[in-house]
Design an enzyme around this catalytic site. Structure first.
Site, PDB file in Angstrom:
ATOM      1  N   ASP A   1      -2.741 -10.539  -2.583  1.00 17.86           N
ATOM      2  CA  ASP A   1      -3.377 -10.091  -1.418  1.00 17.86           C
ATOM      3  C   ASP A   1      -4.541  -9.909  -1.570  1.00 17.86           C
ATOM      4  OD1 ASP A   1      -2.006  -8.756   1.576  1.00 17.86           O
ATOM      5  OD2 ASP A   1      -3.986  -8.000   0.781  1.00 17.86           O
TER       6      ASP A   1
ATOM      7  N   HIS B   1       0.782  -1.245   0.002  1.00 19.09           N
ATOM      8  CA  HIS B   1      -0.091  -0.003  -0.174  1.00 19.09           C
ATOM      9  C   HIS B   1       0.813   1.230  -0.023  1.00 19.09           C
ATOM     10  CE1 HIS B   1      -3.465  -2.209   0.529  1.00 19.09           C
ATOM     11  NE2 HIS B   1      -3.232  -2.873   1.794  1.00 19.09           N
TER      12      HIS B   1
ATOM     13  N   HIS C   1      -6.427  -7.193  -0.558  1.00 19.55           N
ATOM     14  CA  HIS C   1      -6.431  -5.949  -0.670  1.00 19.55           C
ATOM     15  C   HIS C   1      -5.776  -5.472  -1.991  1.00 19.55           C
ATOM     16  CE1 HIS C   1      -7.227  -6.862   3.604  1.00 19.55           C
ATOM     17  NE2 HIS C   1      -8.082  -5.604   3.474  1.00 19.55           N
TER      18      HIS C   1
ATOM     19  N   ASP D   1      -4.565 -13.169   2.922  1.00 17.26           N
ATOM     20  CA  ASP D   1      -5.844 -12.809   3.631  1.00 17.26           C
ATOM     21  C   ASP D   1      -6.975 -13.054   2.941  1.00 17.26           C
ATOM     22  OD1 ASP D   1      -4.850 -10.951   1.829  1.00 17.26           O
ATOM     23  OD2 ASP D   1      -4.874  -9.073   3.106  1.00 17.26           O
TER      24      ASP D   1
END
Length: 258
Positions: free
Chosen positions: A107, A72, A109, A196
């Site tokens: 991931d 991120h 996200h 995740d």
């Protein structure tokens, strides 16, 4: 430091106040900076760099247990518990010996920082499989229409997933990602390895099983590319370690993982 303002670089001038500067360099409040933050982020990035060096020395693949994670983080902006972008560091290091490098982010996200760093470049292909950001962090980035800019147009691919995505749908999206990577024909690969997407993850972004992670790892390894795996997300659950072992088992099913 947790700033109370985030201009996202729309402001015309760079502030002199440390609070203003901190807000300038943070996309959200989920990346507070303390006295030891930089040391931890630096060592995490060095882990990714070491893995890249191992691969450049001839190893087929290497795994970096990066903490804190990095996908991120932009070139000049932290966010989402990420301060330095480990996967980007690894990819840039690999560019010293490889004309074309791909980054695959698995991931749950979206890897918005990674996308941002390479968005206007054609020498690093960025591909991300993630939960649809219309209702999931990071919300503002990760949509299918984001394809790159300038010379980088067409070298960013986002594959958003619906809620509760299980093994089969995830693997179909992975097939599309791997097809794009194969078409790009890189000579090295970085995998932003998030765990995740697990059915047991507390964020409940997807429903991938432990066996599914083995299949994901094996499918990526089948590309046969020198590969750096950088650990990204994966929140505490009873099967987190099992998922990592399963993924790495698939990833090294055709060789030995450094």
């Amino acid at each position: 430091m947790v700033p109370n303002i985030h201009p996202n670089h729309y402001a015309a001038t760079y502030p002199t106040s440390v609070v203003g500067q901190t807000g300038w360099h943070m996309s959200d409040t989920n990346c507070p900076i303390g006295p030891r933050s930089f040391a931890a982020a630096y060592r995490s990035a060095q882990s990714a760099l070491t893995a890249a060096e191992i691969v450049m020395q001839g190893a087929p693949h290497a795994y970096a247990l990066c903490r804190p994670p990095g996908h991120h983080a932009y070139g000049d902006m932290a966010g989402g518990s990420c301060f330095l972008n480990n996967s980007a560091v690894a990819a840039q290091a690999l560019r010293a010996r490889h004309a074309r490098v791909a980054i695959l982010d698995i991931d749950i996200h979206h890897g918005n920082g990674t996308q941002g760093i390479f968005y206007d470049r054609a020498d690093v292909l960025t591909v991300s499989i993630h939960r649809d950001p219309a209702e999931f962090y990071p919300f503002h980035w990760g949509h299918a229409c984001e394809r790159g800019a300038g010379v980088g147009e067409g070298y960013n691919l986002n594959l958003p997933l619906p809620p509760a995505t299980g093994d089969d749908l995830y693997l179909r999206s992975l097939d599309a990602a791997l097809d794009r990577i194969a078409l790009y024909a890189p000579t090295a690969l970085v995998v932003a390895t998030g765990l995740d997407a697990s059915e047991a993850d507390p964020y409940a972004g997807a429903s991938v099983t432990t066996g599914g992670f083995f299949r994901i790892g094996a499918a990526i390894a089948a590309l046969g590319l020198p590969t750096v795996y950088c650990q990204e997300g994966g929140y505490v659950s009873e099967i987190l370690s099992e998922n990592l072992a399963s993924f790495l088992g698939g990833a090294c099913s055709s060789g030995v993982l450094a």
